[in-house]
Design an enzyme around this catalytic site. Structure first.
Site, PDB file in Angstrom:
ATOM      1  N   ASN A   1      21.613 -32.710  16.377  1.00 16.62           N
ATOM      2  CA  ASN A   1      22.828 -32.082  16.190  1.00 16.62           C
ATOM      3  C   ASN A   1      23.499 -31.796  17.789  1.00 16.62           C
ATOM      4  O   ASN A   1      24.605 -32.124  17.867  1.00 16.62           O
ATOM      5  CB  ASN A   1      22.440 -30.579  15.780  1.00 16.62           C
ATOM      6  CG  ASN A   1      22.328 -30.809  14.284  1.00 16.62           C
ATOM      7  OD1 ASN A   1      22.843 -31.661  13.453  1.00 16.62           O
ATOM      8  ND2 ASN A   1      21.656 -29.861  13.640  1.00 16.62           N
TER       9      ASN A   1
ATOM     10  N   ASP B   1      19.766 -25.296  10.709  1.00 21.73           N
ATOM     11  CA  ASP B   1      18.352 -24.851  11.289  1.00 21.73           C
ATOM     12  C   ASP B   1      18.373 -23.717  11.477  1.00 21.73           C
ATOM     13  O   ASP B   1      17.089 -22.829  11.463  1.00 21.73           O
ATOM     14  CB  ASP B   1      18.256 -25.791  12.648  1.00 21.73           C
ATOM     15  CG  ASP B   1      18.481 -27.125  12.538  1.00 21.73           C
ATOM     16  OD1 ASP B   1      19.617 -27.747  12.398  1.00 21.73           O
ATOM     17  OD2 ASP B   1      17.466 -28.163  12.453  1.00 21.73           O
TER      18      ASP B   1
ATOM     19  N   ASP C   1      16.346 -29.247  15.252  1.00 21.33           N
ATOM     20  CA  ASP C   1      17.548 -29.755  16.351  1.00 21.33           C
ATOM     21  C   ASP C   1      18.779 -28.737  16.119  1.00 21.33           C
ATOM     22  O   ASP C   1      19.813 -29.014  15.692  1.00 21.33           O
ATOM     23  CB  ASP C   1      17.934 -31.145  16.147  1.00 21.33           C
ATOM     24  CG  ASP C   1      18.639 -31.037  14.596  1.00 21.33           C
ATOM     25  OD1 ASP C   1      19.464 -32.076  14.523  1.00 21.33           O
ATOM     26  OD2 ASP C   1      18.228 -30.461  13.502  1.00 21.33           O
TER      27      ASP C   1
ATOM     28  N   ASN D   1      19.972 -36.891   9.505  1.00 21.28           N
ATOM     29  CA  ASN D   1      18.751 -36.923  10.270  1.00 21.28           C
ATOM     30  C   ASN D   1      17.979 -38.112  10.206  1.00 21.28           C
ATOM     31  O   ASN D   1      17.174 -38.885  11.095  1.00 21.28           O
ATOM     32  CB  ASN D   1      17.769 -35.981   9.375  1.00 21.28           C
ATOM     33  CG  ASN D   1      18.163 -34.441   9.836  1.00 21.28           C
ATOM     34  OD1 ASN D   1      18.709 -34.197  10.996  1.00 21.28           O
ATOM     35  ND2 ASN D   1      17.644 -33.290   9.021  1.00 21.28           N
TER      36      ASN D   1
HETATM   37  O1  RIB Z   1      22.293 -33.954   7.002  1.00 22.12           O
HETATM   38  C1  RIB Z   1      22.024 -32.800   7.568  1.00 22.12           C
HETATM   39  C2  RIB Z   1      21.023 -32.549   8.635  1.00 22.12           C
HETATM   40  O2  RIB Z   1      21.463 -32.956   9.508  1.00 22.12           O
HETATM   41  C3  RIB Z   1      20.439 -31.091   8.769  1.00 22.12           C
HETATM   42  O3  RIB Z   1      19.378 -31.132   9.293  1.00 22.12           O
HETATM   43  C4  RIB Z   1      21.486 -30.624   9.926  1.00 22.12           C
HETATM   44  O4  RIB Z   1      21.022 -29.533  10.762  1.00 22.12           O
HETATM   45  C5  RIB Z   1      21.650 -32.140  10.733  1.00 22.12           C
HETATM   46  O5  RIB Z   1      20.519 -32.043  11.551  1.00 22.12           O
HETATM   47 CA    CA Z   2      18.996 -29.952  11.575  1.00 22.85          CA
END
Ligand code: RIB
Ligand code: CA
Length: 314
Positions: free
Chosen positions: A41, A16, A11, A169
């Site tokens: 995100n 990423d 995302d 996530n």
């Molecule tokens: O908590 C960090 C995660 O959440 C990472 O993958 C960041 O890109 C967000 O997606």
């Molecule tokens: Ca991510």
């Protein structure tokens, strides 16, 4: 050495984007079958646009498919405050003509994986909410036979970054995470326990930003923005959570971990909490699918390899 076949579900998202740069710099070791995007995100439109621009910018010429635009059951909650309105902070990548595959993303993932040569398997690398992976296993359960391992960024045994309990996530789509953690496949969990000690310091980010090299400068811009919006344990690092998944694949010696049984709290009160029960070596043989949870990084070496890979990109 035979390349490891991977599928990235992401995302983008600044960290990423760093993970994709690590892949682009490791194509001698990693064979990327494809990239799928998932809302997290930012919205699915923005993360898909970012994935297309990043793959062109990094010369990562692989199929890109658009995935889920919201979690399985809950409304989408994005992290615009962390990754900015575009999802890549203030960085403006060059426009690209590259388009996502026309075919349905889930069907494309299924067909790509099922058409691997006999005996070959894929490692799934999710770095966003687990919506696509849960749907893939539910709609096309036959895919699980062709998955070697899941190396995911998500979860936390020691407190969250969205609530006191939950990492982003997992919090965005706890029902999807619960399905994935129960899938019975070997999982390596790169949670906050390891990612909050895995990043670059202010000086290293500043050096990237001052570079005249387009790739290094772009990542300096992204990470400078991320420095301002995320916290690390000692506030001296910009944590690059998602990069840990790829560096675990290319340099596993950088990390240590423990085996554990993990389940996901889907209640409202502790939404997205990863509940962990460490597994002793004696128990290991009796547990069908223990999770290997990373909890230690060799930080200087992590930084050296991450910067080396970033600077190796033409
Ligand atoms: O908590 C960090 C995660 O959440 C990472 O993958 C960041 O890109 C967000 O997606
Ligand atoms: Ca991510």
């Amino acid at each position: 050495m035979k390349k490891r076949k991977i599928w990235i579900d992401c995302d983008p998202g600044i960290d990423d984007a760093v993970a994709l740069a690590m892949v682009a710099a490791s194509q001698d070791r990693l064979h990327v079958l494809g990239i799928s995007t998932v809302s997290g995100n930012q919205t699915i439109d923005r993360v898909t646009e970012n994935a297309l621009k990043l793959s062109a910018f990094l010369s990562l010429n692989v199929p890109i498919v658009r995935g889920a635009d919201c979690p399985l059951l809950r409304p989408l909650e994005i992290a615009g405050d962390i990754h900015g309105d575009t999802g890549l902070g203030n960085c403006r990548l060059p426009e690209t003509q590259k388009k996502p595959e026309d075919e349905n993303g889930l069907l494309f993932m299924r067909n790509t994986i099922m058409h691997l040569p006999a005996g070959e398997k894929v490692t799934l690398v999710p770095t966003g909410p687990l919506t696509n992976i849960a749907l893939l296993f539910k709609v096309f359960p036959e895919v699980k036979e062709r998955v070697e391992q899941i190396v995911l960024m998500g979860g936390s045994a020691g407190g969250g970054n969205v609530t006191p309990y939950a990492e982003f996530n997992i919090w965005v789509d706890p029902e999807a995470a619960s399905l994935v953690f129960k899938c019975g496949l070997p999982i390596v969990m790169c949670g906050l326990d390891v990612t909050m000690q895995s990043g670059l310091n202010h000086r290293q980010v500043k050096k990237l930003l001052s570079s005249s090299h387009p790739v290094q400068h772009a990542y300096g811009e992204m990470l400078s923005f991320y420095l301002g919006t995320t916290i690390s344990e000692n506030r001296q690092l910009v944590c690059i959570h998602d990069a840990v998944t790829i560096l675990f694949l290319t340099n596993p010696e950088l990390f240590r971990g423990i085996y554990a049984e993990i389940c996901i709290d889907c209640s409202e009160e502790h939404r997205g909490q990863t509940i962990l029960r460490p597994v002793s070596p004696e128990e290991l043989s009796r547990i069908s699918a223990p999770v290997y949870m990373l909890n230690k990084t060799e930080l200087p070496k992590f930084q050296e390899i991450l910067l080396q890979k970033l600077c190796s990109l033409a």
